[in-house]
Design an enzyme around this catalytic site. Structure first.
Site, PDB file in Angstrom:
ATOM      1  N   TYR A 180      -4.276   0.994   3.361  1.00 62.53           N
ATOM      2  CA  TYR A 180      -5.232  -0.053   3.010  1.00 62.53           C
ATOM      3  C   TYR A 180      -5.911  -0.599   4.279  1.00 62.53           C
ATOM      4  CZ  TYR A 180      -3.417  -0.722  -1.810  1.00 62.53           C
ATOM      5  OH  TYR A 180      -3.063  -0.578  -3.117  1.00 62.53           O
ATOM      6  N   GLY A 181      -5.221  -0.426   5.410  1.00 61.53           N
ATOM      7  CA  GLY A 181      -5.650  -1.066   6.665  1.00 61.53           C
ATOM      8  C   GLY A 181      -7.042  -0.699   7.132  1.00 61.53           C
TER       9      GLY A 181
ATOM     10  N   CYS B 141       2.082  -6.397   1.542  1.00 62.59           N
ATOM     11  CA  CYS B 141       1.128  -5.777   2.466  1.00 62.59           C
ATOM     12  C   CYS B 141       0.279  -6.861   3.157  1.00 62.59           C
ATOM     13  CB  CYS B 141       0.233  -4.849   1.654  1.00 62.59           C
ATOM     14  SG  CYS B 141      -1.041  -4.042   2.600  1.00 62.59           S
ATOM     15  N   ASN B 142       0.245  -6.819   4.481  1.00 68.77           N
ATOM     16  CA  ASN B 142      -0.562  -7.811   5.214  1.00 68.77           C
ATOM     17  C   ASN B 142      -2.043  -7.669   4.904  1.00 68.77           C
ATOM     18  OD1 ASN B 142       1.030  -9.268   7.786  1.00 68.77           O
ATOM     19  ND2 ASN B 142       2.056  -7.501   6.916  1.00 68.77           N
ATOM     20  N   THR B 143      -2.518  -6.419   4.830  1.00 68.21           N
ATOM     21  CA  THR B 143      -3.942  -6.206   4.580  1.00 68.21           C
ATOM     22  C   THR B 143      -4.322  -6.721   3.191  1.00 68.21           C
ATOM     23  OG1 THR B 143      -3.713  -4.199   5.912  1.00 68.21           O
ATOM     24  CG2 THR B 143      -5.774  -4.486   4.711  1.00 68.21           C
TER      25      THR B 143
ATOM     26  N   SER C 115       0.827  -1.200   0.000  1.00 73.55           N
ATOM     27  CA  SER C 115       0.000   0.000   0.000  1.00 73.55           C
ATOM     28  C   SER C 115       0.870   1.261   0.000  1.00 73.55           C
ATOM     29  CB  SER C 115      -0.885   0.004   1.246  1.00 73.55           C
ATOM     30  OG  SER C 115      -0.091  -0.148   2.402  1.00 73.55           O
TER      31      SER C 115
ATOM     32  N   CYS D  66       2.110  -6.626  10.166  1.00 72.61           N
ATOM     33  CA  CYS D  66       1.943  -5.401   9.374  1.00 72.61           C
ATOM     34  C   CYS D  66       3.336  -4.997   8.905  1.00 72.61           C
ATOM     35  CB  CYS D  66       1.336  -4.303  10.250  1.00 72.61           C
ATOM     36  SG  CYS D  66       1.272  -2.699   9.440  1.00 72.61           S
ATOM     37  N   THR D  67       3.398  -4.497   7.683  1.00 70.55           N
ATOM     38  CA  THR D  67       4.691  -4.163   7.074  1.00 70.55           C
ATOM     39  C   THR D  67       5.585  -3.286   7.952  1.00 70.55           C
ATOM     40  OG1 THR D  67       3.450  -2.398   5.985  1.00 70.55           O
ATOM     41  CG2 THR D  67       4.042  -4.323   4.648  1.00 70.55           C
ATOM     42  N   HIS D  68       4.944  -2.356   8.681  1.00 76.24           N
ATOM     43  CA  HIS D  68       5.728  -1.372   9.432  1.00 76.24           C
ATOM     44  C   HIS D  68       6.267  -1.895  10.760  1.00 76.24           C
ATOM     45  CE1 HIS D  68       3.611   1.111   6.576  1.00 76.24           C
ATOM     46  NE2 HIS D  68       4.188   2.217   7.006  1.00 76.24           N
TER      47      HIS D  68
ATOM     48  N   GLU E  27       5.885   5.991  10.122  1.00 72.30           N
ATOM     49  CA  GLU E  27       5.934   6.957   9.021  1.00 72.30           C
ATOM     50  C   GLU E  27       6.564   8.279   9.502  1.00 72.30           C
ATOM     51  OE1 GLU E  27       4.318   6.786   5.689  1.00 72.30           O
ATOM     52  OE2 GLU E  27       4.336   4.624   6.020  1.00 72.30           O
TER      53      GLU E  27
HETATM   54  N1  DGL Z   1       0.966  -2.190   4.453  1.00 72.41           N
HETATM   55  C1  DGL Z   1      -0.094  -2.264   5.422  1.00 72.41           C
HETATM   56  C2  DGL Z   1      -0.123  -3.670   6.034  1.00 72.41           C
HETATM   57  O1  DGL Z   1       0.860  -4.355   6.103  1.00 72.41           O
HETATM   58  C3  DGL Z   1       0.035  -1.201   6.484  1.00 72.41           C
HETATM   59  C4  DGL Z   1      -0.250   0.210   6.004  1.00 72.41           C
HETATM   60  C5  DGL Z   1      -1.660   0.370   5.485  1.00 72.41           C
HETATM   61  O2  DGL Z   1      -2.627   0.373   6.276  1.00 72.41           O
HETATM   62  O3  DGL Z   1      -1.810   0.485   4.262  1.00 72.41           O
HETATM   63  O4  DGL Z   1      -1.160  -4.124   6.448  1.00 72.41           O
END
Ligand code: DGL
Length: 280
Positions: A51-52, A82-84, A20, A193-195, A161
């Site tokens: 995306y979350g 991206c996990n979502t 995302s 989650c990626t972060h 971020e």
């Molecule tokens: N990349 C999203 C994830 O891993 C986290 C950031 C988002 O909410 O887009 O779920």
């Protein structure tokens, strides 16, 4: 093209990785480390992040456009960093496109099951990932008796971020979110989650060193390696990572993306091209 030439150009084709936004670079970084001879085309949907908090339908539509874009770059396999998007769109994309595609959920879930002794596993992620209950579903495929406790930690994304990786505010937020797991006897926590891997030291400090932290980015790179080998499409070239092996695309102005990438990628990033993803 002769058959072996075709196979050769397939082996040399890049891996498509998408997210995302910029957080998925934690996955690109693991691929670079574990598969240093593979090229990567990375797409970060910086115009439509996050995306979350979006619906499943929207995330599927975005992900479909991104896969179409990556296919124009002749990628040989796709990693949903991206996990979502992995939670909402992986199965749909696998049905629609004839290319190997993996997400980050299954590798993370499997590693957690392999590690846990108490069979009590915590999962943290975006609202979408936690709401989907996908980690729990996949964990139960491996172990029906496991107990899975999920907690959405949406502020973690903003803190990363903002660059507040080591900050008292981040400690405070982590303390509040993770108090959910106090006295629940979990011995394994998936950073879903990626972060979140970028907050590893804060999460570890809060949970205590006895809790094993699963980094799905790391597990996914290992799983990608097996996927490439199984499909006979791994790069056979003897390459070492150089900036020209990695192409970056984004859907918004690239300045902040490049800055973030420079702070986490182990090799120099010169440019990222902005494209209109709605055209795909
Ligand atoms: N990349 C999203 C994830 O891993 C986290 C950031 C988002 O909410 O887009 O779920």
């Amino acid at each position: 093209m002769a058959d072996n030439e075709k196979q050769n150009s397939m082996n040399m084709a890049p891996i498509g990785v998408f997210d995302s936004g910029r957080g998925g670079l934690t996955v690109a970084r693991e691929i670079l480390r574990q598969l240093p001879n593979e090229k990567i085309v990375y797409f970060g949907d910086t115009a439509r992040v996050p995306y979350g908090s979006k619906s499943k339908e929207t995330v599927i539509r975005y992900s479909r456009q991104i896969v179409r874009f990556l296919l124009t770059k002749n990628v040989k396999a796709i990693v949903i960093a991206c996990n979502t998007a992995s939670a909402f769109a992986l199965e749909e994309l696998k049905r629609e496109f004839d290319i190997p595609i993996i997400g980050v959920i299954r590798p993370g879930a499997k590693a957690a099951v392999e590690n846990t002794v108490t069979k009590r596993i915590g999962v943290i992620g975006t609202e979408g990932t936690i709401r989907s209950a996908i980690y729990s579903e996949v964990i139960h495929e491996y172990d029906r008796e496991a107990i899975v406790l999920g907690k959405a930690c949406p502020l973690f994304v903003s803190l990363v971020e903002e660059g507040w990786l080591h900050d008292t505010v981040t400690d405070e937020v982590a303390g509040r979110y993770l108090s959910e797991f106090k006295n629940r006897d979990i011995d394994t926590l998936i950073m879903g989650c990626t972060h979140y891997p970028l907050l590893r030291s804060t999460i570890m400090k809060t949970m205590g060193e006895d809790v094993f932290l699963v980094n799905p980015a790391y597990e996914t790179a290992a799983s990608l390696k097996r996927l490439l080998d199984k499909n006979g499409i791994a790069s056979k070239a003897d390459l070492i990572p150089k900036p020209e092996m990695y192409d970056y695309y984004v859907s918004d102005a690239p300045g902040k993306f490049i800055e973030f990438a420079r702070s986490i990628m182990p090799i120099e990033i010169e440019t990222a091209a902005q494209i209109n993803i709605e055209e795909y």
